[in-house]
Design a protein around this motif. Structure first.
Motif, PDB file in Angstrom:
ATOM      1  N   GLY A   1      46.801  54.163  45.614  1.00 18.55           N
ATOM      2  CA  GLY A   1      47.240  54.167  46.616  1.00 18.55           C
ATOM      3  C   GLY A   1      47.502  53.100  46.885  1.00 18.55           C
ATOM      4  N   LYS A   2      47.352  51.894  45.702  1.00 10.12           N
ATOM      5  CA  LYS A   2      47.252  50.568  45.334  1.00 10.12           C
ATOM      6  C   LYS A   2      48.111  49.759  44.310  1.00 10.12           C
ATOM      7  CE  LYS A   2      45.348  47.219  46.601  1.00 10.12           C
ATOM      8  NZ  LYS A   2      43.772  46.002  47.179  1.00 10.12           N
ATOM      9  N   GLY A   3      48.999  49.678  44.375  1.00  6.01           N
ATOM     10  CA  GLY A   3      49.784  49.146  42.845  1.00  6.01           C
ATOM     11  C   GLY A   3      48.960  48.375  41.824  1.00  6.01           C
ATOM     12  N   ARG A   4      49.056  48.147  40.759  1.00 11.90           N
ATOM     13  CA  ARG A   4      48.593  47.949  39.224  1.00 11.90           C
ATOM     14  C   ARG A   4      48.452  46.414  39.540  1.00 11.90           C
ATOM     15  NH1 ARG A   4      50.830  49.202  33.554  1.00 11.90           N
ATOM     16  NH2 ARG A   4      49.733  51.309  33.949  1.00 11.90           N
ATOM     17  N   GLU A   5      47.264  45.259  39.646  1.00 13.67           N
ATOM     18  CA  GLU A   5      47.527  44.215  39.634  1.00 13.67           C
ATOM     19  C   GLU A   5      46.540  43.358  38.496  1.00 13.67           C
ATOM     20  OE1 GLU A   5      44.459  41.305  42.831  1.00 13.67           O
ATOM     21  OE2 GLU A   5      43.865  43.074  42.114  1.00 13.67           O
ATOM     22  N   LEU A   6      47.339  42.235  38.008  1.00 13.80           N
ATOM     23  CA  LEU A   6      47.102  41.454  37.460  1.00 13.80           C
ATOM     24  C   LEU A   6      45.533  40.437  38.106  1.00 13.80           C
ATOM     25  CD1 LEU A   6      47.025  39.936  34.489  1.00 13.80           C
ATOM     26  CD2 LEU A   6      48.721  38.318  36.089  1.00 13.80           C
ATOM     27  N   VAL A   7      44.417  40.992  36.783  1.00 14.30           N
ATOM     28  CA  VAL A   7      43.531  40.131  36.894  1.00 14.30           C
ATOM     29  C   VAL A   7      43.151  38.896  36.953  1.00 14.30           C
ATOM     30  CG1 VAL A   7      40.715  40.617  36.964  1.00 14.30           C
ATOM     31  CG2 VAL A   7      42.514  42.588  37.130  1.00 14.30           C
ATOM     32  N   ALA A   8      42.733  39.195  34.887  1.00 11.98           N
ATOM     33  CA  ALA A   8      43.130  37.945  34.401  1.00 11.98           C
ATOM     34  C   ALA A   8      43.734  38.049  33.299  1.00 11.98           C
ATOM     35  CB  ALA A   8      42.128  37.846  34.108  1.00 11.98           C
TER      36      ALA A   8
ATOM     37  N   THR B   1      45.462  36.021  29.331  1.00 15.61           N
ATOM     38  CA  THR B   1      44.769  34.525  28.243  1.00 15.61           C
ATOM     39  C   THR B   1      45.962  34.761  27.387  1.00 15.61           C
ATOM     40  OG1 THR B   1      42.981  34.206  26.719  1.00 15.61           O
ATOM     41  CG2 THR B   1      43.393  36.351  27.326  1.00 15.61           C
ATOM     42  N   ALA B   2      46.781  33.552  26.990  1.00 15.50           N
ATOM     43  CA  ALA B   2      47.989  33.230  26.203  1.00 15.50           C
ATOM     44  C   ALA B   2      46.796  33.540  24.295  1.00 15.50           C
ATOM     45  CB  ALA B   2      47.791  32.553  26.964  1.00 15.50           C
ATOM     46  N   THR B   3      47.712  33.095  23.889  1.00 13.36           N
ATOM     47  CA  THR B   3      47.403  32.721  22.636  1.00 13.36           C
ATOM     48  C   THR B   3      46.509  31.912  22.112  1.00 13.36           C
ATOM     49  OG1 THR B   3      49.626  32.298  22.431  1.00 13.36           O
ATOM     50  CG2 THR B   3      48.825  34.783  21.347  1.00 13.36           C
ATOM     51  N   ASP B   4      47.095  30.670  22.965  1.00 14.35           N
ATOM     52  CA  ASP B   4      46.873  29.511  23.092  1.00 14.35           C
ATOM     53  C   ASP B   4      45.215  29.102  23.783  1.00 14.35           C
ATOM     54  OD1 ASP B   4      48.849  27.591  25.267  1.00 14.35           O
ATOM     55  OD2 ASP B   4      47.789  29.445  25.857  1.00 14.35           O
ATOM     56  N   LEU B   5      44.769  30.098  24.103  1.00 16.00           N
ATOM     57  CA  LEU B   5      43.676  30.697  24.811  1.00 16.00           C
ATOM     58  C   LEU B   5      43.480  29.871  26.798  1.00 16.00           C
ATOM     59  CD1 LEU B   5      40.733  29.454  22.252  1.00 16.00           C
ATOM     60  CD2 LEU B   5      41.948  31.981  22.875  1.00 16.00           C
ATOM     61  N   THR B   6      45.204  29.630  27.231  1.00 17.54           N
ATOM     62  CA  THR B   6      45.105  29.404  27.791  1.00 17.54           C
ATOM     63  C   THR B   6      44.926  31.108  28.982  1.00 17.54           C
ATOM     64  OG1 THR B   6      47.310  29.361  28.230  1.00 17.54           O
ATOM     65  CG2 THR B   6      46.542  27.119  27.761  1.00 17.54           C
ATOM     66  N   THR B   7      44.447  30.233  30.068  1.00 18.67           N
ATOM     67  CA  THR B   7      44.070  31.333  31.187  1.00 18.67           C
ATOM     68  C   THR B   7      45.157  31.680  32.498  1.00 18.67           C
ATOM     69  OG1 THR B   7      41.491  30.742  31.817  1.00 18.67           O
ATOM     70  CG2 THR B   7      41.796  32.316  30.036  1.00 18.67           C
ATOM     71  N   THR B   8      45.341  32.465  33.441  1.00 20.01           N
ATOM     72  CA  THR B   8      45.193  32.889  34.636  1.00 20.01           C
ATOM     73  C   THR B   8      44.397  33.972  35.151  1.00 20.01           C
ATOM     74  OG1 THR B   8      46.830  33.963  34.239  1.00 20.01           O
ATOM     75  CG2 THR B   8      47.631  32.110  33.967  1.00 20.01           C
ATOM     76  N   TYR B   9      44.357  33.387  36.420  1.00 21.66           N
ATOM     77  CA  TYR B   9      42.999  34.535  37.511  1.00 21.66           C
ATOM     78  C   TYR B   9      43.948  34.911  38.636  1.00 21.66           C
ATOM     79  CZ  TYR B   9      39.771  33.712  34.113  1.00 21.66           C
ATOM     80  OH  TYR B   9      39.109  32.974  32.861  1.00 21.66           O
ATOM     81  N   ALA B  10      44.147  36.070  38.656  1.00 22.84           N
ATOM     82  CA  ALA B  10      44.113  36.372  40.698  1.00 22.84           C
ATOM     83  C   ALA B  10      43.024  35.863  41.687  1.00 22.84           C
ATOM     84  CB  ALA B  10      43.929  37.953  40.830  1.00 22.84           C
ATOM     85  N   GLU B  11      43.934  35.621  42.459  1.00 20.17           N
ATOM     86  CA  GLU B  11      43.080  33.679  43.551  1.00 20.17           C
ATOM     87  C   GLU B  11      41.966  34.984  43.847  1.00 20.17           C
ATOM     88  OE1 GLU B  11      45.005  31.415  43.229  1.00 20.17           O
ATOM     89  OE2 GLU B  11      43.444  31.162  45.080  1.00 20.17           O
ATOM     90  N   SER B  12      41.581  36.440  44.445  1.00 20.25           N
ATOM     91  CA  SER B  12      40.513  37.239  44.545  1.00 20.25           C
ATOM     92  C   SER B  12      38.828  37.303  43.690  1.00 20.25           C
ATOM     93  CB  SER B  12      40.913  38.144  45.363  1.00 20.25           C
ATOM     94  OG  SER B  12      41.285  39.074  43.721  1.00 20.25           O
ATOM     95  N   VAL B  13      39.628  36.302  42.084  1.00 21.01           N
ATOM     96  CA  VAL B  13      38.765  36.966  41.765  1.00 21.01           C
ATOM     97  C   VAL B  13      38.458  35.293  40.518  1.00 21.01           C
ATOM     98  CG1 VAL B  13      39.189  39.197  40.497  1.00 21.01           C
ATOM     99  CG2 VAL B  13      39.895  37.466  39.302  1.00 21.01           C
ATOM    100  N   LYS B  14      39.192  34.620  41.415  1.00 15.95           N
ATOM    101  CA  LYS B  14      38.369  32.904  40.452  1.00 15.95           C
ATOM    102  C   LYS B  14      36.914  32.326  41.281  1.00 15.95           C
ATOM    103  CE  LYS B  14      43.487  31.269  40.130  1.00 15.95           C
ATOM    104  NZ  LYS B  14      44.077  30.399  41.308  1.00 15.95           N
ATOM    105  N   GLY B  15      36.695  31.752  39.739  1.00 14.24           N
ATOM    106  CA  GLY B  15      35.587  31.522  41.066  1.00 14.24           C
ATOM    107  C   GLY B  15      34.200  32.741  39.606  1.00 14.24           C
ATOM    108  N   ARG B  16      34.288  33.955  40.083  1.00 16.79           N
ATOM    109  CA  ARG B  16      33.210  34.627  39.478  1.00 16.79           C
ATOM    110  C   ARG B  16      33.979  35.527  38.432  1.00 16.79           C
ATOM    111  NH1 ARG B  16      33.880  39.269  42.765  1.00 16.79           N
ATOM    112  NH2 ARG B  16      35.928  39.279  43.211  1.00 16.79           N
TER     113      ARG B  16
END
Length: 121
Positions: free
Chosen positions: A42-49, A51-66
């Motif tokens: 019932g929910k759409g696909r959500e990006l969790v985290a 990582t790019a080739t240079d190892l930079t990362t991004t996170y969903a707000e809901s999982v940051k720090g965990r």
């Protein structure tokens, strides 16, 4: 033929931890971004985290720090360490990668088959 093979997942109580891994196999020339997504009924696909080739990362707000995503370019794999899990994290988690394959070297998106994570309260 390229495949993304996931492992990990399962059931855990709230506050617990799980680790997911994803390995790219097959005729791979290079890999761009790699990421974990999740989806619940019932929910759409959500990006969790991501990582790019240079190892930079991004996170969903809901999982940051965990959650922590890590990448091994030599092994062609990513992992997702998930700590302090809560029932809202329950979902099907899928691995994603942008992969170039010979001979055309066109970058295409690839998905793993998904692995279930269930967190009980």
């Amino acid at each position: 033929q390229v495949q993304l093979v996931e492992s990990g997942g399962g059931w855990v109580q709230a506050g617990g931890s799980l680790r997911l891994s994803c390995v790219a196999s097959g005729s791979v020339f290079s890999i761009g971004d790699m990421a974990w997504y999740r989806q619940t009924p019932g929910k759409g696909r959500e990006l969790v985290a991501n990582t790019a080739t240079d190892l930079t990362t991004t996170y969903a707000e809901s999982v940051k720090g965990r959650f922590t995503i890590s990448r091994d370019n030599f092994q062609r794999m990513i992992s997702l360490q998930m700590n302090d899990l809560n029932p809202e994290d329950s979902a099907k988690y899928s691995c994603f990668a942008e992969i170039q394959t010979p001979p055309q070297l066109v970058k295409r998106p690839y998905w793993g088959q998904g692995t279930e994570v269930t967190v009980s309260s």
